[in-house]
Design an enzyme around this catalytic site. Structure first.
Site, PDB file in Angstrom:
ATOM      1  N   LYS A  77      19.367  -2.760  26.593  1.00 41.76           N
ATOM      2  CA  LYS A  77      20.111  -3.006  27.835  1.00 41.76           C
ATOM      3  C   LYS A  77      20.000  -4.455  28.295  1.00 41.76           C
ATOM      4  O   LYS A  77      20.940  -4.997  28.855  1.00 41.76           O
ATOM      5  CB  LYS A  77      19.651  -2.052  28.944  1.00 41.76           C
ATOM      6  CG  LYS A  77      20.066  -0.620  28.660  1.00 41.76           C
ATOM      7  CD  LYS A  77      20.218   0.214  29.903  1.00 41.76           C
ATOM      8  CE  LYS A  77      20.910   1.527  29.537  1.00 41.76           C
ATOM      9  NZ  LYS A  77      20.983   2.486  30.615  1.00 41.76           N
ATOM     10  N   LYS A 103      28.152   5.507  29.770  1.00 45.50           N
ATOM     11  CA  LYS A 103      29.029   5.251  30.925  1.00 45.50           C
ATOM     12  C   LYS A 103      29.421   3.781  31.004  1.00 45.50           C
ATOM     13  O   LYS A 103      30.464   3.446  31.520  1.00 45.50           O
ATOM     14  CB  LYS A 103      28.306   5.606  32.229  1.00 45.50           C
ATOM     15  CG  LYS A 103      27.890   7.052  32.357  1.00 45.50           C
ATOM     16  CD  LYS A 103      27.364   7.305  33.766  1.00 45.50           C
ATOM     17  CE  LYS A 103      26.313   8.381  33.789  1.00 45.50           C
ATOM     18  NZ  LYS A 103      24.950   7.874  33.595  1.00 45.50           N
ATOM     19  N   LYS A 110      25.470   4.800  21.214  1.00 44.92           N
ATOM     20  CA  LYS A 110      25.644   6.110  21.845  1.00 44.92           C
ATOM     21  C   LYS A 110      26.797   6.075  22.852  1.00 44.92           C
ATOM     22  O   LYS A 110      27.132   4.999  23.374  1.00 44.92           O
ATOM     23  CB  LYS A 110      24.344   6.567  22.505  1.00 44.92           C
ATOM     24  CG  LYS A 110      23.986   5.862  23.787  1.00 44.92           C
ATOM     25  CD  LYS A 110      22.836   6.576  24.494  1.00 44.92           C
ATOM     26  CE  LYS A 110      22.614   5.882  25.824  1.00 44.92           C
ATOM     27  NZ  LYS A 110      22.327   6.730  26.923  1.00 44.92           N
TER      28      LYS A 110
HETATM   29  N1  AQP Z   1      25.408   9.778  24.268  1.00 43.24           N
HETATM   30  C1  AQP Z   1      24.512  10.662  24.683  1.00 43.24           C
HETATM   31  N2  AQP Z   1      24.198  11.727  23.903  1.00 43.24           N
HETATM   32  C2  AQP Z   1      23.275  12.644  24.328  1.00 43.24           C
HETATM   33  N3  AQP Z   1      22.653  12.562  25.527  1.00 43.24           N
HETATM   34  C3  AQP Z   1      22.956  11.529  26.328  1.00 43.24           C
HETATM   35  N4  AQP Z   1      22.532  11.149  27.542  1.00 43.24           N
HETATM   36  C4  AQP Z   1      23.149  10.005  27.916  1.00 43.24           C
HETATM   37  N5  AQP Z   1      23.983   9.605  26.960  1.00 43.24           N
HETATM   38  C5  AQP Z   1      23.893  10.527  25.956  1.00 43.24           C
HETATM   39  C6  AQP Z   1      21.550  11.889  28.322  1.00 43.24           C
HETATM   40  O1  AQP Z   1      22.126  12.166  29.595  1.00 43.24           O
HETATM   41  C7  AQP Z   1      21.092  12.141  30.562  1.00 43.24           C
HETATM   42  C8  AQP Z   1      21.491  11.262  31.699  1.00 43.24           C
HETATM   43  O2  AQP Z   1      21.621   9.927  31.228  1.00 43.24           O
HETATM   44  P1  AQP Z   1      21.746   8.749  32.291  1.00 43.24           P
HETATM   45  O3  AQP Z   1      23.118   8.666  32.769  1.00 43.24           O
HETATM   46  O4  AQP Z   1      20.783   8.926  33.360  1.00 43.24           O
HETATM   47  O5  AQP Z   1      21.309   7.488  31.525  1.00 43.24           O
HETATM   48  P2  AQP Z   1      21.741   6.882  30.177  1.00 43.24           P
HETATM   49  O6  AQP Z   1      21.035   7.565  29.071  1.00 43.24           O
HETATM   50  O7  AQP Z   1      21.487   5.439  30.288  1.00 43.24           O
HETATM   51  O8  AQP Z   1      23.289   7.231  30.082  1.00 43.24           O
HETATM   52  P3  AQP Z   1      24.481   6.259  29.926  1.00 43.24           P
HETATM   53  O9  AQP Z   1      25.721   7.050  29.917  1.00 43.24           O
HETATM   54  O10 AQP Z   1      24.266   5.389  28.734  1.00 43.24           O
HETATM   55  O11 AQP Z   1      24.455   5.427  31.263  1.00 43.24           O
HETATM   56  P4  AQP Z   1      24.542   3.888  31.467  1.00 43.24           P
HETATM   57  O12 AQP Z   1      25.692   3.425  30.650  1.00 43.24           O
HETATM   58  O13 AQP Z   1      24.756   3.728  32.929  1.00 43.24           O
HETATM   59  O14 AQP Z   1      23.250   3.319  31.004  1.00 43.24           O
HETATM   60  C9  AQP Z   1      19.809  11.659  29.873  1.00 43.24           C
HETATM   61  O15 AQP Z   1      19.015  12.779  29.560  1.00 43.24           O
HETATM   62  C10 AQP Z   1      20.321  11.039  28.609  1.00 43.24           C
HETATM   63  O16 AQP Z   1      19.386  11.132  27.552  1.00 43.24           O
END
Ligand code: AQP
Length: 334
Positions: free
Chosen positions: A113, A199, A196
């Site tokens: 990140k 968002k 992955k």
């Molecule tokens: N691509 C994914 N596949 C499986 N699990 C996922 N999670 C996130 N992306 C995937 C799981 O969803 C939960 C919540 O995630 P989060 O939104 O709190 O944080 P993150 O992992 O950082 O998700 P994003 O979408 O990538 O958000 P941004 O872009 O804002 O950083 C967690 O249990 C995560 O493992």
């Protein structure tokens, strides 16, 4: 027998996507049948990267609506937002003093990140996993349903809990276990199967949102990166074909058909044929959730009451832990 306690959270950094649902939310919903669950909109985590306050406020409500629309029930689970329970930040500070810098230096999510511009990343982004440890330990969670990307942070949580117990000479914190959905541990971007689904990806075609219309889902799946071969005839081919592997994982996880059976079902068929079947199955999942989100989102006072009730219940539990920890640390003057 006392029910096991489950804690997990989702950042209000934008609309929920299929990765969030298949990797985490799907498990959240099924666990509330048999466990005592707390599900948190982790807004303190969200601000580790800049959030426009107005957008953050509306994303907190949007994420809560996403929780409820996906099947979470505030009569069965405690649903709340992190910043309304001060114990998260209080315990995080104490755990910052327990966690070692060397442990944080190994966290791959920070490296991903922060990217090349590491000096400009917030200190909060670096300490993010300690706040996550505080979230989990505050409630003495036994189990934490998360996507595979959070596995390393769970291991760190266990290390922090163990060191706290060693330093303060008490078996105070439980060492929590992750629950990772075996069918969909990590859903990848539809544009680049090395990353992955996320968002914050710049391409909106990389993710399917739980609020997408049927047309948007169809377009995104049609545009999803694939290759020029036919569908695989055996799972041995998947390691060389990451995009197809990802699409098969999505199909398998939604339909609850194991990946080998999906491969048999579409063996040697054209990818376009598979994609059209995949569209139908994704739409059958997302369409009802999306319409639930729209309905729930329109009732702001219901969403606020849900979060307030949840925060009250969470605060009661958190206060007990903070009081006990303060005593163990030597803060409370008797
Ligand atoms: N691509 C994914 N596949 C499986 N699990 C996922 N999670 C996130 N992306 C995937 C799981 O969803 C939960 C919540 O995630 P989060 O939104 O709190 O944080 P993150 O992992 O950082 O998700 P994003 O979408 O990538 O958000 P941004 O872009 O804002 O950083 C967690 O249990 C995560 O493992």
């Amino acid at each position: 027998m006392k029910k096991e306690l489950v804690f997990s959270g989702v950042q209000p950094t934008g609309n929920l996507h299929l990765g969030n649902y298949l990797g985490a939310l799907k498990n959240f919903v099924s666990l509330q049948k048999s466990k005592s669950c707390l599900y948190c909109v982790v807004d303190l985590h969200a601000i580790t990267t800049f959030q426009n306050p107005k957008e953050l406020n509306s994303n907190i409500l949007e994420t809560t609506a996403g929780f409820l629309a996906s099947g979470l029930d505030s009569n069965k689970s405690i649903i709340f937002n992190q910043s309304s329970v001060s114990g998260h930040a209080e315990l995080a500070w104490i755990l910052n003093c327990v966690c070692r810098v060397g442990w944080l230096n190994r966290m791959t999510q920070f490296k991903d990140k922060a990217g090349k511009n590491r000096d400009n990343a917030s200190l909060g982004l670096y300490a993010y996993p300690v706040l996550m440890a505080a979230d989990i330990l505050l409630y003495h969670a036994d189990k934490v349903p998360v996507g595979d990307d959070q596995k390393q942070h769970l291991e760190l949580t266990r290390d922090i809990a163990h060191k706290f117990n060693t330093d303060y000479n008490h078996e105070y914190f439980k060492l929590p276990d992750p629950i990772i959905n075996k069918d969909a541990p990590r859903i990848m971007s539809l544009r680049d199967a090395n990353n992955k689904m996320s968002k914050s990806d710049v391409s909106k075609y990389s993710r399917i949102l739980l609020t997408d219309s049927n047309d948007e889902i169809s377009t995104k799946i049609s545009k999803a990166k694939s290759d020029s071969l036919k569908m695989p005839s055996s799972s041995d081919e998947l390691s060389e074909r990451p995009e197809i592997n990802n699409l098969i994982t999505i199909y398998s996880s939604i339909s609850n058909i194991d990946k080998d059976s999906v491969i048999n079902l579409f063996c040697d068929k054209e990818i376009s044929f598979f994609k059209s079947e995949l569209k139908d199955i994704v739409i059958s999942l997302v369409e009802p959730i999306s319409s639930n989100i729209n309905e729930i989102k329109s009732d702001i006072s219901f969403l606020k009451t849900t979060l307030e009730d949840g925060a009250m219940q969470a605060t009661e539990r958190a206060r007990k832990t903070i009081d006990e920890v303060n005593k163990l640390m030597g803060f409370s003057i008797d």
